[in-house]
Design a protein around this motif. Structure first.
Motif, short mmCIF file in Angstrom:
data_model
loop_
_atom_site.label_atom_id
_atom_site.label_comp_id
_atom_site.label_asym_id
_atom_site.label_seq_id
_atom_site.Cartn_x
_atom_site.Cartn_y
_atom_site.Cartn_z
N LEU A 71 0.82 -1.21 0.00
CA LEU A 71 0.00 0.00 0.00
C LEU A 71 0.86 1.26 0.00
N ALA A 72 1.96 1.23 0.76
CA ALA A 72 2.84 2.40 0.81
C ALA A 72 3.49 2.65 -0.55
N TYR A 73 3.82 1.57 -1.25
CA TYR A 73 4.54 1.73 -2.52
C TYR A 73 3.59 1.95 -3.69
N PHE A 74 2.62 1.04 -3.85
CA PHE A 74 1.72 1.13 -5.00
C PHE A 74 0.53 2.06 -4.73
N GLY A 75 0.07 2.10 -3.46
CA GLY A 75 -1.07 2.93 -3.14
C GLY A 75 -0.78 4.41 -3.32
N LEU A 76 0.39 4.84 -2.88
CA LEU A 76 0.76 6.25 -3.05
C LEU A 76 0.92 6.61 -4.52
N SER A 77 1.37 5.65 -5.31
CA SER A 77 1.51 5.89 -6.75
C SER A 77 0.15 6.13 -7.40
N LEU A 78 -0.88 5.41 -6.93
CA LEU A 78 -2.22 5.60 -7.47
C LEU A 78 -2.76 6.99 -7.14
N LEU A 79 -2.23 7.57 -6.06
CA LEU A 79 -2.65 8.92 -5.67
C LEU A 79 -1.82 10.00 -6.36
N GLY A 80 -0.93 9.55 -7.25
CA GLY A 80 -0.10 10.50 -7.97
C GLY A 80 1.18 10.87 -7.24
N ILE A 81 1.47 10.15 -6.14
CA ILE A 81 2.70 10.41 -5.38
C ILE A 81 3.69 9.29 -5.66
N ASN A 82 4.68 9.56 -6.46
CA ASN A 82 5.68 8.55 -6.80
C ASN A 82 6.77 8.52 -5.74
N VAL A 83 6.93 7.38 -5.11
CA VAL A 83 7.95 7.24 -4.07
C VAL A 83 8.90 6.10 -4.44
N SER A 84 10.12 6.19 -3.96
CA SER A 84 11.11 5.15 -4.20
C SER A 84 10.86 4.00 -3.23
N PRO A 85 11.39 2.81 -3.52
CA PRO A 85 11.26 1.70 -2.57
C PRO A 85 11.81 2.05 -1.20
N TRP A 86 12.88 2.85 -1.17
CA TRP A 86 13.48 3.26 0.10
C TRP A 86 12.47 4.04 0.95
N VAL A 87 11.83 5.04 0.34
CA VAL A 87 10.86 5.88 1.06
C VAL A 87 9.65 5.06 1.48
N ALA A 88 9.14 4.23 0.58
CA ALA A 88 7.95 3.42 0.89
C ALA A 88 8.24 2.44 2.03
N ALA A 89 9.40 1.79 1.98
CA ALA A 89 9.76 0.84 3.03
C ALA A 89 9.94 1.55 4.37
N SER A 90 10.57 2.71 4.35
CA SER A 90 10.77 3.48 5.59
C SER A 90 9.44 3.91 6.18
N LEU A 91 8.52 4.37 5.33
CA LEU A 91 7.21 4.82 5.80
C LEU A 91 6.41 3.66 6.40
N ALA A 92 6.33 2.56 5.66
CA ALA A 92 5.54 1.42 6.12
C ALA A 92 6.08 0.84 7.42
#
Length: 216
Positions: A71-92
């Motif tokens: 959800l952190a990686y693909f879900g944010l992309s669906l909202l138009g927020i492109n994040v790197s795996p590093w950012v998504a993993a850190s957030l989750a």
């Protein structure tokens, strides 16, 4: 097939271990900050804070970390927020860690005798002063061992970040296996490295528990 020696395999895994350690520290420190803020909101009994914090904890404890990473990686992309795996993993991992830490710490605070709260209130101490001078030191003795022990779960949880392309120990092991076709050797080294990371933390947690129990 690439001809890697055991030293080459171990060296490449060691390089990837830096990112496992870095991600673990970010998740643990970030989760600690968020968890402490949630704990204070719950203890202070701000209007609506308790059910919101309870819901937050149940959400992140009751859903798989793997799903949270997706959800952190693909879900944010669906909202138009492109994040790197590093950012998504850190957030989750930060959100996941905060849910567990705030529950551990809330239980530690709840273990302090009610009379301690009443006595500190009688001295006209503010909530911050109560936590800093009376409740906090007593709750800390209860909270330290499980908090340190949970760090082991955070380290092992970073392995799931490989599914969104974050290159840590597990992802590096998979890549090396695909290049060398030596899965037993690679994953044996991988297991030893996770053990080397987690065992000292587990031993430290047990040592802290014995020491703090002796003081009590």
């Amino acid at each position: 097939m690439v001809d890697f020696s055991i030293w080459d395999i171990f060296r490449n895994l060691l390089l990837a271990a830096r990112w496992t350690v870095a991600l673990s520290l970010i998740a643990f420190v970030g989760g600690g900050v968020v968890g402490l803020a949630l704990l204070v909101a719950r203890i202070a009994r701000w209007p609506g804070a308790d059910p919101l914090v309870r819901g937050y904890v149940q959400l992140f404890q009751g859903t798989p970390l793997l799903m949270q990473l997706f959800l952190a990686y693909f879900g944010l992309s669906l909202l138009g927020i492109n994040v790197s795996p590093w950012v998504a993993a850190s957030l989750a991992l930060t959100l996941y860690t905060s849910a567990f830490l705030t529950e551990i710490w809330h239980g530690s605070v709840a273990s302090v005798a009610k009379g301690q709260w009443e006595a500190s209130s009688a001295l006209a101490l503010s909530l911050g002063e109560q936590l800093r001078h009376v409740i906090g030191p007593q709750a800390l003795r209860v909270a330290v061992p499980p908090t340190v022990g949970f760090l082991v779960q955070v380290v092992k949880g970073t392995a799931l970040a490989s599914v969104i392309g974050f290159i840590e120990l597990t992802k590096a092991g998979t890549m090396i296996t695909n290049a060398t076709f030596r899965p037993f050797t690679v994953y044996a080294c991988l297991a030893l490295m996770y053990f080397a990371l987690c065992y000292p933390i587990s031993a430290w947690s047990k040592s802290l528990e014995r020491r703090l129990h002796g003081r009590r």
